[in-house]
Each structure stands twice: as C-alpha cells, then as structure tokens.
Enzyme design. Structure first.
Site, mmCIF file in Angstrom:
data_model
loop_
_atom_site.group_PDB
_atom_site.id
_atom_site.type_symbol
_atom_site.label_atom_id
_atom_site.label_comp_id
_atom_site.label_asym_id
_atom_site.label_seq_id
_atom_site.Cartn_x
_atom_site.Cartn_y
_atom_site.Cartn_z
ATOM 1 C CE LYS A 1 -5.885 -8.126 -1.965
ATOM 2 N NZ LYS A 1 -7.044 -7.742 -1.201
ATOM 3 C CE LYS B 1 -4.564 -1.678 0.873
ATOM 4 N NZ LYS B 1 -5.661 -1.341 1.395
ATOM 5 C CE LYS C 1 -14.044 -3.976 -0.054
ATOM 6 N NZ LYS C 1 -12.781 -3.633 0.683
#
Ligand code: ATP
Ligand code: LTN
Length: 338
Positions: free
Chosen positions: A202, A120, A205
């Site tokens: 991955k 992230k 969303k």
C-alpha cells in the site's frame, strides 16, 4: 413544501487522518477527496488523529509541526471549516474517555484479528505497545462519539470499521439503543493505491521510500519523475491483468483522476508503450494536485487563521460528544455528581 419538510436533518459523517507525514495521493484519492465532495450533502466532522499517531514512535516537536501541517493540508484539500467541523483529536478528550468504556465491550480476540496491527507490529517490532493493539477501539470511539452515519475511508480501514459496527451493536444490545451503527463509504476507483516502487504494498505516507509515494505537495517535475520510474512488468501493452500489479495500479490512478474507465484507458493507449502511459498518468496527477498545492502555500502562511479554525472546530466537536458521552456514562452506571 412546508419549511419543516425542507429542513430534513442531514446525515452525519466522521473521518480521520493521522499526522504522520505529508498526505499521499492514496490518502487524497482514497479518502480526503470524498470528504470534500460530501460536505454539502452531509453534516461533516473531520479530524487529525494525533492520538492515533503516537501508537508508533514520534518525535514530539515533529508531531506538533506535523499536526499543524496536516490541519493545513486538510483545509487545502477543500475541507471548509465554515461548512464542516475540522479539528484535532487531542483537543477533544471525549474520544479517549469513550474509548475506555468501549474497550470493555471489545474482545481481545477481535483486536487480535486486525491485520493493520499485524502489519504495524511487524514493521515496528521494537515497539509493540498496547496502544497499537487497542488502536481500533479509539477509532470506534472517534466515530461512535458523534453517532456518525457514514465514514469515508480507503479500503485498508474496512476491517476497523466493521469492528466499530460490532462494538456499537454489542453496546446497544447490552445497554439499550445508544449508538448509530455506521456504514463505510469506500470509493469505487482508487480505494487502495499501491506503492509505485512495490505495487504489492500500500502507498503509505510513513513509508521510508519516498519514490514509491506521490505526496500531494510534490511539484510537477517530481511527480513526472516518480511515475516515469514506477515499477511495472516486462510486457508492453497497457491493459488490466493478472500479475500486472504495477500497470493495474497506474490504471487505477489514471482512472481516479480522469474519470475514464479501464476500457477507455486501454483504447487510448493501444499501440503505445508503458513510457507514454506513465507520462500521461504523471501529467494527469500533477494537474489534479496543482490547486491543492497552491492552496496549501496560501494557508500555511497564515498560522493565526489555522489556530483560530482549530479552536472553533474543537469547541464544536466537544459540544457534540459531551452529550453522547454523558448518555454512555449513565447507561453503564457511572454515578453522577449533582
Ligand atoms: P501511515 O503511513 O501513518 O500508516 P497512511 O498513509 O496509511 O498513514 P492514514 O492516516 O492511516 O494513512 O489514513 C488516512 C485515510 O487514507 C484512511 O481513510 C485510509 O484508508 C486512506 N488511505 C491510506 N492509504 C491509502 C491508499 N494507499 N490508498 C487509498 N486510501 C488510502
Ligand atoms: N485508523 C485510520 C485513521 C482514523 C479514522 C478514524 C478513520 C482514526 N480514527 C475514524 C475514520 C474514522 C487510519 O489509520 N487510516
């Protein structure tokens, strides 16, 4: 059997999901489908973790709307507020309070090893804030505040769960038995669904590439189109194999929604091409998700009901964690007011 033995105390489950967009097929198969299935056997507590969501930049109005939508989606996926505690994280301040105490039992080096932080912070290089770094401590607090026995999650959260276990063990050693050390519950099939556009990444969303994700509210045509366009390899045989990330991913998805094994899938598509297989996966997924979509349409029209469930859930959650938190405060030596 005496009444007493019949009433064996159920084990407790806690899990959470971020309100960062419409849930994907990955969220559903990797986590929420299990949340749903475990409701009768366990005492379940499920949370929309909006405090985790602000570790990346959020537009306030959008976060508010997304939180409501995520709550409705959670119920549409079958979480029943009569049977489970379903609430929003910021409605129970005990998580954040416990998180501070636990952060003082967490080592910098431990957090520095978290792969989600590395991913992230690479993705949001302009906003590597301290919350992104300490995020796993808040997740540990979410779980430990309820003394949860089991945590249903996708494979990507395994490292965070390990950390939560280590924090619990360390705290118990230092201050005496306080927390239950939780186990993770990761599904055998579909624990890590990959993007349909880049099967080495991955499905997530908050991904900008909507074609890589199947959202649980996508209509049938959209789902079929996304699967038709799914990236595969230059081969043509439907079989599991090294270097066949795209096909392996589609096989995992098909297996997760039909219950068929890889051998059965290979036999079913023997002599047929990738095109037929992709259409079959799309059809199976669309059928699987149709009831969720219908239920969401019904629930999202009734905001008053959703707000009322949220309120009840928050009260139930606070009632459980208040006792755990005051025990922790006593143990660490915080002076109490009479
Ligand atoms: P974001 O894009 O905001 O990081 P996300 O889609 O990764 O979100 P989370 O809210 O972080 O989802 O995770 C909710 C649950 O869904 C977790 O238990 C997580 O392990 C699971 N999960 C997320 N993505 C996948 C996936 N691709 N396959 C299987 N499980 C998944
Ligand atoms: N970190 C998780 C979401 C999450 C969670 C939790 C999952 C926050 N708190 C507690 C299980 C239990 C994620 O990013 N998927």
């Amino acid at each position: 059997m005496s009444e007493q033995t019949a009433e064996v105390k159920k084990q407790r489950i806690f899990s959470g999901i971020q309100p960062t967009g419409i849930f994907t097929l990955g969220n559903y198969i990797g986590a929420i489908r299990n949340w749903n299935a475990l409701q009768d056997e366990y005492e379940c507590i499920y949370c929309i973790v909006n405090q985790h969501a602000i570790t990346v930049m959020q537009e306030p109005a959008e976060l508010r709307a997304n939180t409501m939508r995520a709550y409705a989606l959670m119920l549409a996926c079958g979480i029943d507020p009569q049977r489970s505690v379903a609430f929003v994280q910021s409605h129970n301040p005990n998580h954040a309070e416990l998180s501070w105490v636990l952060s003082c039992s967490t080592m910098f080096g431990e957090l520095n090893r978290m792969t989600q932080f590395k991913d992230k912070s690479a993705k949001h290089a302009d906003n590597i804030n301290a919350g992104l770094f300490t995020y796993p401590v808040l997740m540990a607090a979410d779980i430990l505040a309820y003394n949860a026995d089991l945590v249903p999650i996708g494979a990507d959260q395994k490292q965070h769960l390990e950390l939560a276990r280590n924090i619990a063990v360390r705290f118990n050693q230092r201050f005496g038995d306080t927390f239950t050390v939780p186990d993770c519950y990761i599904p055998k099939q579909g624990a890590r669904l990959m993007s349909l556009q880049d099967p080495t990444r991955k499905m997530s969303k908050s991904d900008e590439n909507a074609n890589g994700c199947v959202y649980i509210l996508d209509d049938k045509d959209t789902i079929l189109r996304k699967f038709r366009r799914a990236v595969t390899d230059s081969g043509c045989e439907v079989c599991w194999g090294e270097g066949k990330d795209g096909i392996n991913n589609l096989m995992s998805i098909y297996s997760a929604v039909t219950g068929r094994t890889n051998e059965e899938i290979e036999a079913e598509f023997k002599g047929k091409g990738y095109g037929d297989f992709k259409s079959a996966v799309g059809e199976a997924v669309a059928d699987h998700l149709a009831p969720v979509r219908e239920e969401y349409a019904r629930l999202s029209a009734d905001k008053a009901y959703l707000m009322q469930c949220m309120e009840t859930g928050a009260e139930q959650a606070r009632r459980i964690t208040r006792r755990v938190l005051s025990k922790v405060y006593r143990k660490v030596g915080f002076l109490e007011l009479k």
